[in-house]
Design a protein around this motif. Sequence first.
Motif, mmCIF file in Angstrom:
data_model
loop_
_atom_site.group_PDB
_atom_site.id
_atom_site.type_symbol
_atom_site.label_atom_id
_atom_site.label_comp_id
_atom_site.label_asym_id
_atom_site.label_seq_id
_atom_site.Cartn_x
_atom_site.Cartn_y
_atom_site.Cartn_z
ATOM 1 N N GLN A 19 0.799 -1.209 0.000
ATOM 2 C CA GLN A 19 0.000 0.000 0.000
ATOM 3 C C GLN A 19 0.842 1.274 0.000
ATOM 4 O O GLN A 19 0.395 2.312 -0.438
ATOM 5 N N ASP A 328 -3.181 7.052 -8.585
ATOM 6 C CA ASP A 328 -2.686 7.968 -7.561
ATOM 7 C C ASP A 328 -2.299 9.285 -8.235
ATOM 8 O O ASP A 328 -2.358 9.416 -9.455
ATOM 9 N N ASN A 353 -4.612 6.935 -3.790
ATOM 10 C CA ASN A 353 -6.052 6.801 -3.998
ATOM 11 C C ASN A 353 -6.545 5.568 -3.243
ATOM 12 O O ASN A 353 -6.203 4.436 -3.583
ATOM 13 N N GLY A 354 -7.325 5.792 -2.212
ATOM 14 C CA GLY A 354 -7.796 4.690 -1.379
ATOM 15 C C GLY A 354 -9.023 4.005 -1.948
ATOM 16 O O GLY A 354 -9.726 4.537 -2.817
ATOM 17 N N ASP A 356 -11.770 3.659 -0.661
ATOM 18 C CA ASP A 356 -12.999 4.388 -0.336
ATOM 19 C C ASP A 356 -13.136 5.683 -1.123
ATOM 20 O O ASP A 356 -14.057 6.471 -0.876
ATOM 21 N N SER A 360 -4.729 9.987 0.517
ATOM 22 C CA SER A 360 -3.870 10.154 1.689
ATOM 23 C C SER A 360 -2.457 10.457 1.234
ATOM 24 O O SER A 360 -1.975 9.913 0.234
#
Length: 496
Positions: A19, A328, A353-354, A356, A360
């Motif tokens: 991640q 991202d 890019n998460g 959800d 972040s």
Amino acid sequence: MRGALLLALVVAAPPALSQTPQFADLSNTMPEHHYSGGWEYFVGGGVAAFDCSDNGLPDLFLAGGDGPALLLRNHGDMVFAPQDTGLQGVTGAYPLDIDGDGVLDLFVLRVGPNVVLRGLGECQFEDATEALGIDAGTGWSTAFSAWWEAGADRPSMFVGNYVDRDDPTGPFFACDDNQLLRPDGTGWISAAFGPGFCPLSALAARDARGRMTLRLSNDRHYYVRGGYEQMWDIADARFLGAEDGWPDLMLWGMGIASRDITGNGLADVYLTSMADQMLQLAQPDGTYSTAPFSMGHTAHRPYMGDDGRPSTGWHAQWGDVNNNTRADLFIAKGNVDQMPDLAMADPNNLLLNGADGTFSEAAHLAGLADFARSRGAALVDLDSDGRLDLVVINRRAPARVYRNVTDGVGNWLAVALRQSGPNRFGIGARVTVGTQTATQWQDITLGGGHAGGQLVPLHFGLGNATQADVHVRWPDGRETRHQIRDANQTVTLRPD
């Protein structure tokens, strides 16, 4: 569109993907290169990424400002050989095949007459501006985009010009006219394109209506008032207005990055600026809405250090740095020069890019938190290992090159297009990649970013998928489908 091309595959339980990406700073192995100069080089400083040596690896052209521009030939394994270009006064460059011979050329933006470098193969170039019948202009060029109109044998090109240096009342309220170059006969007709509001980025692409539109991101610092962001419908040859759902929007516009991040089949647009960066989400009714602050995209202040003043964003680019199927966002940051109301210690951003849909900050964790005054950049796979690397140009500081060394990334696919005729590289095509868990698409465009662009294979992270279906909508409307049975490769697709 999401789910339209899913593969019915039976796979083992997927391993966990990394991640947090990791980048190794290899700048000390590269020739030292600065983007330097006085106030005319406060802006610009772009990098072009393209394969001029035909070895399947991106070479790099770096703007130098009042110093020399530099060409770096990519020999593989992050080894680059410098090659003098003989050009100074360069603000940026964009690769494209202007003459339709299948060899990439460069449109070089300058303070003063622009230059078209015709590619001769093996990273050799000749100045073909006059021979091709292209008006070089005399302005301060800071933005560029190009597109092929239906039936055209050569591209139309937009050149964005900044402040008119000959205007004795300037620099404020003295934005120069832009330039539109359209093919005619054996050359190009040059026409003034206005009103000009000092563009620092331009992108010809399909808008939220699905129409080809030229988007201009303009710097309010010099138009001050009376100007705004612009959208020009290419087919209708007119600027959009309130009647089109396009309200006046005023920014200190620097760069443009376009990608569908919501999965609705429409390209969302990220605009860099001084203070808040803006994410515009494309809506099914053909309009845009500003993304909510809660998405975490604004990058409005430095995320580390003790300088709490607003940030200044320049080049922005989407790219899946850990190959988890989500794009991202990298943002180059840096004070214009000594603007006291804005942060001086302003590190670059890497927004992950998460799942959800929120972003972040990870640049400080990934090794990318550089405090130099950054300008242009390229997020591109330099070593063909399927992980996006990074090049950043800095003002009055050495350029940086970072290798993506992230362990545990997902699988990937890179897609290049080739076709017969003048538009050999398929500018204007849409490439959709589907797996059993995600469907993604990208358009092949020329423009955007800040003062520099790329013409390299489109990169798609596949996550745990090992196969993919690829759908191509070619510029002339033809559609082809291709099943890729093995991930982790670059494929070149043709319409027949």
